[in-house]
Motif scaffolding. Sequence first.
Motif, mmCIF file in Angstrom:
data_model
loop_
_atom_site.group_PDB
_atom_site.id
_atom_site.type_symbol
_atom_site.label_atom_id
_atom_site.label_comp_id
_atom_site.label_asym_id
_atom_site.label_seq_id
_atom_site.Cartn_x
_atom_site.Cartn_y
_atom_site.Cartn_z
ATOM 1 N N HIS A 86 0.832 -1.215 0.000
ATOM 2 C CA HIS A 86 0.000 0.000 0.000
ATOM 3 C C HIS A 86 0.862 1.258 0.000
ATOM 4 C CE1 HIS A 86 -3.476 -2.496 1.905
ATOM 5 N NE2 HIS A 86 -3.320 -2.727 0.615
ATOM 6 N N ALA A 87 1.990 1.199 0.679
ATOM 7 C CA ALA A 87 2.848 2.390 0.778
ATOM 8 C C ALA A 87 3.324 2.861 -0.594
ATOM 9 C CB ALA A 87 4.035 2.094 1.690
ATOM 10 N N VAL A 88 3.375 1.928 -1.577
ATOM 11 C CA VAL A 88 3.790 2.343 -2.931
ATOM 12 C C VAL A 88 2.589 2.390 -3.882
ATOM 13 C CG1 VAL A 88 6.161 1.548 -2.663
ATOM 14 C CG2 VAL A 88 4.441 -0.017 -3.621
ATOM 15 N N GLY A 89 1.391 2.313 -3.320
ATOM 16 C CA GLY A 89 0.184 2.438 -4.142
ATOM 17 C C GLY A 89 -0.256 1.144 -4.809
ATOM 18 N N ALA A 90 0.345 0.008 -4.399
ATOM 19 C CA ALA A 90 -0.047 -1.293 -4.983
ATOM 20 C C ALA A 90 -1.108 -1.957 -4.103
ATOM 21 C CB ALA A 90 1.179 -2.188 -5.101
ATOM 22 N N LEU A 91 -1.719 -3.013 -4.634
ATOM 23 C CA LEU A 91 -2.696 -3.782 -3.870
ATOM 24 C C LEU A 91 -2.108 -5.137 -3.498
ATOM 25 C CD1 LEU A 91 -6.025 -3.116 -5.827
ATOM 26 C CD2 LEU A 91 -5.108 -1.899 -3.867
ATOM 27 N N GLY A 112 -5.283 -5.595 6.744
ATOM 28 C CA GLY A 112 -5.487 -4.597 5.694
ATOM 29 C C GLY A 112 -5.289 -5.139 4.293
ATOM 30 N N ALA A 113 -5.449 -6.462 4.111
ATOM 31 C CA ALA A 113 -5.302 -7.050 2.772
ATOM 32 C C ALA A 113 -6.396 -6.496 1.855
ATOM 33 C CB ALA A 113 -5.411 -8.562 2.866
ATOM 34 N N ASP A 114 -6.202 -6.651 0.540
ATOM 35 C CA ASP A 114 -7.199 -6.141 -0.407
ATOM 36 C C ASP A 114 -8.129 -7.239 -0.910
ATOM 37 O OD1 ASP A 114 -6.449 -3.227 -0.814
ATOM 38 O OD2 ASP A 114 -4.520 -4.238 -1.049
ATOM 39 N N PHE A 115 -7.529 -8.344 -1.371
ATOM 40 C CA PHE A 115 -8.319 -9.454 -1.913
ATOM 41 C C PHE A 115 -7.711 -10.763 -1.405
ATOM 42 C CE2 PHE A 115 -8.836 -6.035 -4.964
ATOM 43 C CZ PHE A 115 -10.164 -6.119 -5.356
ATOM 44 N N ALA A 116 -8.548 -11.804 -1.297
ATOM 45 C CA ALA A 116 -8.009 -13.109 -0.905
ATOM 46 C C ALA A 116 -8.849 -14.219 -1.513
ATOM 47 C CB ALA A 116 -7.982 -13.249 0.617
ATOM 48 N N ALA A 132 -14.025 -23.434 -3.643
ATOM 49 C CA ALA A 132 -13.103 -22.539 -2.949
ATOM 50 C C ALA A 132 -13.858 -21.291 -2.493
ATOM 51 C CB ALA A 132 -11.969 -22.182 -3.909
ATOM 52 N N PHE A 133 -13.127 -20.288 -2.023
ATOM 53 C CA PHE A 133 -13.819 -19.074 -1.572
ATOM 54 C C PHE A 133 -13.032 -17.832 -1.961
ATOM 55 C CE2 PHE A 133 -11.049 -20.268 1.969
ATOM 56 C CZ PHE A 133 -10.515 -19.058 2.403
ATOM 57 N N CYS A 134 -13.720 -16.690 -1.936
ATOM 58 C CA CYS A 134 -13.010 -15.429 -2.135
ATOM 59 C C CYS A 134 -13.540 -14.345 -1.213
ATOM 60 C CB CYS A 134 -13.007 -14.927 -3.574
ATOM 61 S SG CYS A 134 -14.308 -15.412 -4.636
ATOM 62 N N TRP A 135 -12.682 -13.391 -0.988
ATOM 63 C CA TRP A 135 -12.951 -12.269 -0.071
ATOM 64 C C TRP A 135 -12.436 -10.992 -0.702
ATOM 65 C CZ3 TRP A 135 -9.116 -9.038 2.010
ATOM 66 C CH2 TRP A 135 -9.525 -8.152 3.014
ATOM 67 N N VAL A 136 -13.134 -9.898 -0.426
ATOM 68 C CA VAL A 136 -12.618 -8.594 -0.844
ATOM 69 C C VAL A 136 -12.826 -7.620 0.306
ATOM 70 C CG1 VAL A 136 -14.795 -7.974 -1.961
ATOM 71 C CG2 VAL A 136 -12.727 -6.770 -2.586
ATOM 72 N N HIS A 137 -11.894 -6.725 0.490
ATOM 73 C CA HIS A 137 -12.021 -5.731 1.555
ATOM 74 C C HIS A 137 -13.183 -4.788 1.246
ATOM 75 C CE1 HIS A 137 -11.125 -2.441 4.288
ATOM 76 N NE2 HIS A 137 -10.362 -3.302 4.959
ATOM 77 N N ALA A 138 -13.858 -4.341 2.296
ATOM 78 C CA ALA A 138 -15.037 -3.476 2.130
ATOM 79 C C ALA A 138 -14.722 -2.227 1.299
ATOM 80 C CB ALA A 138 -15.581 -3.085 3.502
ATOM 81 N N ARG A 139 -13.450 -1.770 1.320
ATOM 82 C CA ARG A 139 -13.154 -0.524 0.576
ATOM 83 C C ARG A 139 -13.253 -0.718 -0.932
ATOM 84 N NH1 ARG A 139 -8.357 -1.580 3.271
ATOM 85 N NH2 ARG A 139 -6.848 -2.743 2.054
ATOM 86 N N HIS A 140 -13.230 -1.983 -1.392
ATOM 87 C CA HIS A 140 -13.323 -2.221 -2.842
ATOM 88 C C HIS A 140 -14.673 -2.796 -3.262
ATOM 89 C CE1 HIS A 140 -9.041 -1.606 -2.855
ATOM 90 N NE2 HIS A 140 -8.799 -2.698 -2.164
ATOM 91 N N VAL A 141 -15.488 -3.161 -2.258
ATOM 92 C CA VAL A 141 -16.583 -4.075 -2.578
ATOM 93 C C VAL A 141 -17.627 -3.476 -3.532
ATOM 94 C CG1 VAL A 141 -18.195 -3.671 -0.651
ATOM 95 C CG2 VAL A 141 -17.864 -5.979 -1.558
#
Length: 434
Positions: free
Chosen positions: A194-199, A219-223, A239-248
């Motif tokens: 995140h510090a360099v603007g990546a996900l 603070g992960a973005d996707f999993a 399988a499963f997937c998750w996304v952080h609320a900030r992207h949802v």
Amino acid sequence: MNPPLSREACAARDAADPLAPLRAQFSLPPGVIYLDGNSLGVLPARAASRVQQVITEEWGRGLIRSWNDAGWIDLPRRVGDKIARLVGARPGEVVVADSTSVNLYKVLSAALRIAGSRTGPTPRRVVVSERSNFPTDLYIAESLVEQQGMRLELLDIDDIPARLREDVAVLMLTQVNYRTGRMADMADLSARAHAVGALAVWDLAHSAGAVPVDLNGAGADFAVGCGYKYLNGGPGAPAFCWVHARHVESFRQPLSGWMGHAAPFVFQPGYEPAPGIARYLCGTPPVLGIAALECGVDTVLAAEALGGMPALRAKSVELTELFIQLVRERLGASGLRPFGPSHAGQRGSQVSLAVPVDGSIDGYALMQALIERGVIGDYRAGDGSAAHPHLLRFGFTPLYLRYVDVFDAVQVLAELLESGAWREPRFARKAAVT
Ligand SMILES: Cc1ncc(COP(=O)(O)O)c(C=O)c1O
């Protein structure tokens, strides 16, 4: 020096183990010590009758009515909510679907789209990952970077922090490495990305149900994660997937099937993604597979009453430490050596033993001989060098493994090495048919 560990000492630890009752949840075949739950989890005792019930009652009698009456349509989210409790996610943030590979395609694609749209002086054209990440993850990334005119850069895990610069779009890692069992620091690496603007995109195949995971806290973005390993969901479990609320509400995934549509049963022209995590669905959910997976997830959730993931983690650490200690005591002279983190805090729930580089032990044959004697682990070939050796891989699932199992497994390994019985030609790998 401490006296060598005895079987009696291990039995005493089992007698005092508060998690011991969890073993009764499984149908373990007699005479087998199962050290491969990191590849395919054990059959939960409830799974056969539950799947039978879904077949005969819900499908057989309920027929199409069961999509609503038996709640089939909600299964991906309902079981996703259960998995959320194991990975530090909130209700409504996880959905069960497809395979890990397909889900990785979806989340990596979504992450690249978000990162690629971020403006800055340097175009973001690089996906960074670990050289020894599981091949399917790298194959999926190869395909996506090619489609998007980007580049995949593979590094050793220790070199990754220094590589995180402004041209990186996504850091994609498996939290626990499938070969070494080394556990990456999700919070630290996500923050550095995140510090360099990546996900930061994480594969939890070897961590969900095996180690405490805190996706939101880190603070992960996707999993993405796997259903058939430590979640005991059965062969090919979804399988499963998750996304952080900030992207949802903003992310788009490329497999725009009708089950991820905002109104799948309106049959309107034009794709409109469902709100939230449901847009990760693509086609019709595999009901039988999710029913079996739910039984497996329940076996892990049953530990909540006994201390939950922290208690499972504590036992898993004790099991891997015990194994390493016994290997050092009993097998030191054989040339087999523990490969991977020596510090338990950096180790997932598995231990790999490196086969000597001098070729004195055929790891494949040794594993076949072990399996014939009822100790099931697996063999993962490397290039035979000290840095990338051939490995005997052992997973330690605290839900059903006992301390005496660890003792007995090392005993069988010691006997095989002493007798040389693994050298019998029937254990050798058959030449590949070309
Ligand atoms: C890290 C990792 N990711 C993904 C997979 C495979 O995922 P799937 O078969 O669900 O696509 C595995 C299988 O062992 C794995 O180890």
